[in-house]
Design a protein around this motif. Structure first.
Motif, PDB file in Angstrom:
ATOM      1  N   ALA A 272       0.829 -24.848 -15.664  1.00 37.96           N
ATOM      2  CA  ALA A 272      -0.040 -25.100 -14.512  1.00 37.96           C
ATOM      3  C   ALA A 272      -0.383 -23.820 -13.757  1.00 37.96           C
ATOM      4  O   ALA A 272      -1.487 -23.688 -13.223  1.00 37.96           O
ATOM      5  N   GLN A 273       0.538 -22.881 -13.698  1.00 42.30           N
ATOM      6  CA  GLN A 273       0.279 -21.600 -13.028  1.00 42.30           C
ATOM      7  C   GLN A 273      -0.070 -20.477 -14.004  1.00 42.30           C
ATOM      8  O   GLN A 273      -0.215 -19.320 -13.607  1.00 42.30           O
ATOM      9  N   GLY A 274      -0.171 -20.815 -15.287  1.00 45.56           N
ATOM     10  CA  GLY A 274      -0.511 -19.808 -16.284  1.00 45.56           C
ATOM     11  C   GLY A 274       0.635 -18.901 -16.672  1.00 45.56           C
ATOM     12  O   GLY A 274       0.403 -17.838 -17.259  1.00 45.56           O
ATOM     13  N   LEU A 275       1.881 -19.306 -16.367  1.00 47.39           N
ATOM     14  CA  LEU A 275       3.035 -18.458 -16.616  1.00 47.39           C
ATOM     15  C   LEU A 275       3.867 -18.961 -17.786  1.00 47.39           C
ATOM     16  O   LEU A 275       4.146 -20.162 -17.907  1.00 47.39           O
ATOM     17  N   SER A 276       4.324 -18.043 -18.625  1.00 45.20           N
ATOM     18  CA  SER A 276       5.233 -18.377 -19.713  1.00 45.20           C
ATOM     19  C   SER A 276       6.627 -18.632 -19.148  1.00 45.20           C
ATOM     20  O   SER A 276       6.938 -18.211 -18.020  1.00 45.20           O
ATOM     21  N   PRO A 277       7.510 -19.303 -19.905  1.00 43.99           N
ATOM     22  CA  PRO A 277       8.895 -19.463 -19.447  1.00 43.99           C
ATOM     23  C   PRO A 277       9.563 -18.119 -19.149  1.00 43.99           C
ATOM     24  O   PRO A 277      10.335 -18.000 -18.192  1.00 43.99           O
ATOM     25  N   LEU A 278       9.241 -17.105 -19.952  1.00 42.32           N
ATOM     26  CA  LEU A 278       9.803 -15.775 -19.715  1.00 42.32           C
ATOM     27  C   LEU A 278       9.345 -15.230 -18.368  1.00 42.32           C
ATOM     28  O   LEU A 278      10.138 -14.686 -17.591  1.00 42.32           O
ATOM     29  N   ALA A 279       8.060 -15.398 -18.058  1.00 47.18           N
ATOM     30  CA  ALA A 279       7.541 -14.918 -16.776  1.00 47.18           C
ATOM     31  C   ALA A 279       8.160 -15.671 -15.600  1.00 47.18           C
ATOM     32  O   ALA A 279       8.416 -15.086 -14.539  1.00 47.18           O
ATOM     33  N   ARG A 280       8.404 -16.955 -15.784  1.00 47.97           N
ATOM     34  CA  ARG A 280       8.997 -17.743 -14.706  1.00 47.97           C
ATOM     35  C   ARG A 280      10.428 -17.279 -14.420  1.00 47.97           C
ATOM     36  O   ARG A 280      10.848 -17.209 -13.261  1.00 47.97           O
ATOM     37  N   SER A 281      11.180 -16.935 -15.456  1.00 45.67           N
ATOM     38  CA  SER A 281      12.527 -16.402 -15.243  1.00 45.67           C
ATOM     39  C   SER A 281      12.472 -15.020 -14.604  1.00 45.67           C
ATOM     40  O   SER A 281      13.303 -14.680 -13.747  1.00 45.67           O
ATOM     41  N   PHE A 282      11.498 -14.214 -15.009  1.00 51.41           N
ATOM     42  CA  PHE A 282      11.315 -12.893 -14.414  1.00 51.41           C
ATOM     43  C   PHE A 282      11.001 -13.032 -12.921  1.00 51.41           C
ATOM     44  O   PHE A 282      11.577 -12.333 -12.082  1.00 51.41           O
ATOM     45  N   LEU A 283      10.107 -13.943 -12.583  1.00 56.51           N
ATOM     46  CA  LEU A 283       9.751 -14.197 -11.188  1.00 56.51           C
ATOM     47  C   LEU A 283      10.954 -14.724 -10.410  1.00 56.51           C
ATOM     48  O   LEU A 283      11.191 -14.310  -9.265  1.00 56.51           O
ATOM     49  N   ALA A 284      11.736 -15.606 -11.018  1.00 56.42           N
ATOM     50  CA  ALA A 284      12.941 -16.116 -10.358  1.00 56.42           C
ATOM     51  C   ALA A 284      13.915 -14.981 -10.071  1.00 56.42           C
ATOM     52  O   ALA A 284      14.585 -14.967  -9.029  1.00 56.42           O
ATOM     53  N   GLY A 285      13.991 -14.009 -10.982  1.00 56.89           N
ATOM     54  CA  GLY A 285      14.850 -12.851 -10.747  1.00 56.89           C
ATOM     55  C   GLY A 285      14.383 -12.017  -9.570  1.00 56.89           C
ATOM     56  O   GLY A 285      15.201 -11.507  -8.783  1.00 56.89           O
ATOM     57  N   ILE A 286      13.057 -11.856  -9.421  1.00 61.00           N
ATOM     58  CA  ILE A 286      12.520 -11.131  -8.268  1.00 61.00           C
ATOM     59  C   ILE A 286      12.902 -11.837  -6.975  1.00 61.00           C
ATOM     60  O   ILE A 286      13.355 -11.206  -6.008  1.00 61.00           O
ATOM     61  N   ILE A 287      12.727 -13.149  -6.934  1.00 55.77           N
ATOM     62  CA  ILE A 287      13.041 -13.921  -5.732  1.00 55.77           C
ATOM     63  C   ILE A 287      14.531 -13.824  -5.396  1.00 55.77           C
ATOM     64  O   ILE A 287      14.922 -13.688  -4.238  1.00 55.77           O
ATOM     65  N   ASP A 288      15.358 -13.835  -6.436  1.00 56.79           N
ATOM     66  CA  ASP A 288      16.809 -13.779  -6.244  1.00 56.79           C
ATOM     67  C   ASP A 288      17.282 -12.380  -5.878  1.00 56.79           C
ATOM     68  O   ASP A 288      18.171 -12.217  -5.030  1.00 56.79           O
ATOM     69  N   ALA A 332      -3.548 -14.870 -13.141  1.00 49.43           N
ATOM     70  CA  ALA A 332      -3.518 -15.275 -14.554  1.00 49.43           C
ATOM     71  C   ALA A 332      -4.904 -15.715 -14.994  1.00 49.43           C
ATOM     72  O   ALA A 332      -5.103 -16.836 -15.474  1.00 49.43           O
ATOM     73  N   GLU A 333      -5.886 -14.794 -14.843  1.00 53.85           N
ATOM     74  CA  GLU A 333      -7.246 -15.134 -15.244  1.00 53.85           C
ATOM     75  C   GLU A 333      -7.311 -15.481 -16.735  1.00 53.85           C
ATOM     76  O   GLU A 333      -7.986 -16.420 -17.142  1.00 53.85           O
ATOM     77  N   THR A 334      -6.600 -14.692 -17.549  1.00 50.41           N
ATOM     78  CA  THR A 334      -6.442 -14.965 -18.975  1.00 50.41           C
ATOM     79  C   THR A 334      -5.000 -14.639 -19.335  1.00 50.41           C
ATOM     80  O   THR A 334      -4.277 -14.006 -18.542  1.00 50.41           O
ATOM     81  N   GLU A 335      -4.557 -15.031 -20.514  1.00 54.05           N
ATOM     82  CA  GLU A 335      -3.194 -14.690 -20.927  1.00 54.05           C
ATOM     83  C   GLU A 335      -3.008 -13.178 -20.992  1.00 54.05           C
ATOM     84  O   GLU A 335      -1.973 -12.644 -20.608  1.00 54.05           O
ATOM     85  N   GLU A 336      -4.015 -12.460 -21.478  1.00 58.71           N
ATOM     86  CA  GLU A 336      -3.918 -11.015 -21.606  1.00 58.71           C
ATOM     87  C   GLU A 336      -3.829 -10.333 -20.239  1.00 58.71           C
ATOM     88  O   GLU A 336      -3.154  -9.313 -20.088  1.00 58.71           O
ATOM     89  N   MET A 337      -4.461 -10.898 -19.218  1.00 58.11           N
ATOM     90  CA  MET A 337      -4.508 -10.270 -17.896  1.00 58.11           C
ATOM     91  C   MET A 337      -3.394 -10.751 -16.962  1.00 58.11           C
ATOM     92  O   MET A 337      -3.295 -10.277 -15.828  1.00 58.11           O
ATOM     93  N   THR A 338      -2.539 -11.665 -17.400  1.00 54.51           N
ATOM     94  CA  THR A 338      -1.534 -12.259 -16.514  1.00 54.51           C
ATOM     95  C   THR A 338      -0.550 -11.203 -16.012  1.00 54.51           C
ATOM     96  O   THR A 338       0.006 -10.430 -16.783  1.00 54.51           O
ATOM     97  N   ARG A 339      -0.334 -11.221 -14.693  1.00 54.52           N
ATOM     98  CA  ARG A 339       0.533 -10.228 -14.074  1.00 54.52           C
ATOM     99  C   ARG A 339       1.140 -10.799 -12.795  1.00 54.52           C
ATOM    100  O   ARG A 339       0.627 -11.762 -12.230  1.00 54.52           O
ATOM    101  N   LEU A 340       2.230 -10.180 -12.370  1.00 54.47           N
ATOM    102  CA  LEU A 340       2.860 -10.498 -11.096  1.00 54.47           C
ATOM    103  C   LEU A 340       2.580  -9.347 -10.141  1.00 54.47           C
ATOM    104  O   LEU A 340       2.805  -8.186 -10.487  1.00 54.47           O
ATOM    105  N   GLU A 341       2.113  -9.662  -8.944  1.00 55.01           N
ATOM    106  CA  GLU A 341       1.776  -8.634  -7.969  1.00 55.01           C
ATOM    107  C   GLU A 341       2.727  -8.731  -6.785  1.00 55.01           C
ATOM    108  O   GLU A 341       2.722  -9.714  -6.044  1.00 55.01           O
ATOM    109  N   LEU A 342       3.558  -7.705  -6.612  1.00 51.66           N
ATOM    110  CA  LEU A 342       4.486  -7.652  -5.489  1.00 51.66           C
ATOM    111  C   LEU A 342       3.757  -7.093  -4.275  1.00 51.66           C
ATOM    112  O   LEU A 342       3.326  -5.942  -4.271  1.00 51.66           O
TER     113      LEU A 342
END
Length: 448
Positions: A272-288, A332-342
C-alpha cells in the motif's frame, strides 16, 4: 568506504586526468569544516606514503576551543583517491580528502560512515544517498556582521516569496553562476531554486554512492559559502538564523541497491505504501534507533531551535508517504525511485555523521527483521505528537546524555566514538549556556 590509496600511481593518474597541479588536501572535522593544506602535485605525491596531518581538528569544538589533552601532533593519514574532485576557485587545482589512520581513526566522521557502508556491503547492498539543503543568503559581509554584532541581519533578495517565479527570474544570474561553480567542483545538482522567503534558496543534490554523496554535501556548503563571500554576501546554513527567518532543513534521501543486480530493494508496488518488507524493517530500525543517536543528526545548540514548540519541524520519528510533515517521508513513485527521506536534520548537519546515524539504525532494523509497528501520520503540523510516540530530545544536552547512555549507540558506532563525540557535544552545549539573547533581556530586565 572507497579503497584507500595504496600506490602513488593511482592518485597521480587521477590528478593528471583532471589537470591538477595544485591540491587542496584536508580532513573534515565534527562541524564538517574542511581543514586543509595547499600543496603542489609533486610534493603531495612524494609524501603520499608517509602523509600526516595535525590531530587538533578532532580535539576542538566549533569555536576552536581545544577540549582534550595532548599530545598535539601530526598523525598519519591516507588519501582517498576516490574523493578527488576539481577545485573550482583556482585553475588547475583539485580537492582531496584525507582520513586519519592512527589513534583517531575510529572517531573520524568519514570512517564512522564508512563502517556502516561496509556493513551494508557485507549484507549484499550498495547505499545510494542524496542531500537537499535549504539555505539563507544574507546581504552581509564578514565585516558588516561583526560591526552589527551578528544582529539585525539583512537578507539578500528580501522580496522573495516561496517558489516565486519573479525572484527566480530576478536572481537568475546568481543561481546560474552558483550552479556553474558547483558543477565545476564535481557536485551534480538536480535543482537549485528559491524557497521559503527572504534570502532563502534550496538545492537538491543528485544521488550518488553514500560516501561520495556525503562528501558532495560537505563541499556543497563550503563552495556555496565561499561563492557568496566572494560577492559580498554570506550564506547561512544555521538551522534557525534568527527572528524573521524560517527554520531550514538538510534532508537525506536513502535507498539500498542489490550489489549484484543494482536493483532498488526498497520498492514493492504490491504494498500500500510501495515499500518492500526489507524497507519496512529498515524504516522500523530508523524509528527505533534514531532517538538514541540524535546528536549525530542535531549536533549544534542551534539545531534544536528549529525543533522548538510552534515550528513545523517533526518532534518525533514519524513516517508517512509523501507527507512533508513526517520525520521520514516515503517517496515511491516507481520501484526504481523508492527512497526514504529523513527530514529531521537542519542544514547545519554533519553530512557524514547524520547519514551514518540513519544508515546504522536502518541496517540494525533490517538485520533484526523489525516489524513496522508505528502507523503513518495522517496530518502533521506544529507540535503534533502522535499518541504513544516518544518525543525527540528538546536540546543538545538532553540528546547527548541519552546518546552517551545508549547501549544501542555503542553497539552501532563503538565506545571510542560515542565517548569522544559526546564530550564534544556537551562542550558545545556548555559554551552557550551563559549566552543571553536580546529577547531574554527584553523579557526579564524590567520585570518584577
Amino acid at each position: 568506504m572507497a579503497d584507500q590509496l595504496g600506490r602513488q600511481g593511482t592518485l597521480a593518474e587521477a590528478l593528471e586526468a583532471i589537470g591538477a597541479d595544485i591540491v587542496h588536501v584536508g580532513v573534515f572535522d565534527y562541524a564538517s569544516m574542511f581543514r586543509e593544506r595547499r600543496l603542489h602535485r609533486e610534493d603531495l605525491l612524494t609524501g603520499a606514503d608517509t602523509a600526516v596531518f595535525a590531530n587538533v581538528p578532532l580535539k576542538w569544538d566549533q569555536g576552536e576551543t581545544i577540549l582534550f589533552p595532548g599530545p598535539y601532533r601530526s598523525e598519519t593519514v591516507s588519501y582517498d583517491a576516490a574523493s578527488l574532485r576539481a577545485y573550482p576557485f583556482e585553475k588547475n587545482a583539485a580537492a582531496l580528502v584525507a582520513d586519519y589512520t592512527g589513534p583517531q581513526a575510529a572517531i573520524t566522521p568519514r570512517r564512522v560512515l564508512g563502517e556502516q557502508v561496509a556493513k551494508a556491503r557485507s549484507l549484499g547492498f550498495d547505499v545510494h544517498a542524496a542531500y537537499e539543503f535549504e539555505f539563507i543568503v544574507l546581504n552581509e559581509t564578514a565585516e558588516t556582521l561583526r560591526a552589527k554584532g551578528f544582529a539585525n541581519l539583512d537578507p539578500y533578495a528580501p522580496d522573495n516569496r516561496c517558489w516565486s517565479g519573479q525572484t527566480a527570474a530576478a536572481q537568475a544570474s546568481f543561481v546560474s553562476d552558483l550552479e556553474d561553480l558547483l558543477t565545476r567542483g564535481g557536485i551534480d545538482l538536480y535543482s537549485l531554486s528559491v524557497e521559503l522567503g527572504p534570502g532563502c534558496f534550496e538545492a537538491t543534490l543528485r544521488h550518488r554512492d553514500a560516501m561520495r554523496a556525503a562528501d558532495d554535501a560537505a563541499f556543497f556548503r563550503l563552495f556555496t559559502k565561499a561563492f557568496c563571500r566572494q560577492r559580498g554576501l554570506t550564506a547561512s546554513f544555521m538551522a534557525l538564523t534568527g527572528a524573521g527567518f524560517p527554520g531550514i532543513g538538510g534532508h537525506i534521501a536513502l535507498s539500498l541497491r542489490e550489489r549484484k543486480s543494482g536493483r532498488n530493494v526498497f520498492g514493492d508496488r504490491s504494498d500500500a505504501q510501495g515499500l518492500s518488507p526489507l524497507a519496512r524493517s529498515f524504516l522500523a530500525g530508523i524509528i527505533d534507533g534514531v532517538p538514541e543517536v540524535f546528536p549525530m543528526i542535531g549536533n549544534t545548540v542551534n539545531a534544536y531551535r528549529r525543533l522548538a514548540p510552534g515550528s513545523w519541524a517533526p518532534k518525533t520519528v514519524s513516517w508517512a508517504p509523501y507527507n512533508y510533515a513526517a520525520a521520514v517521508r516515503i517517496a515511491a513513485e516507481t520501484e526504481e525511485m523508492t527512497r526514504l527521506e529523513l527530514r529531521l536534520p537542519g542544514s547545519d548537519l554533519n553530512p557524514h555523521l547524520a547519514l551514518a546515524a540513519m544508515l546504522g539504525a536502518g541496517l540494525d532494523g533490517l538485520e533484526r527483521k523489525l516489524a513496522l509497528a508505528a502507523a503513518p501520520i495522517a496530518s502533521g503540523g506544529p507540535n503534533e505528537i502522535p499518541e504513544g510516540v516518544e518525543r525527540l530530545p528538546i536540546d543538545l544536552l538532553a540528546a547527548t546524555k541519552k546518546f552517551c547512555a545508549s547501549a544501542k549507540a555503542r553497539a552501532l558506532h563503538g565506545d571510542a566514538f560515542v565517548d569522544h563525540y559526546a564530550a564534544i557535544c556537551e562542550a558545545e552545549d556548555a559554551a552557550l549556556r551563559k549566552a543571553v539573547s536580546a529577547a531574554e533581556v527584553q523579557r526579564y530586565l524590567e520585570g518584577g
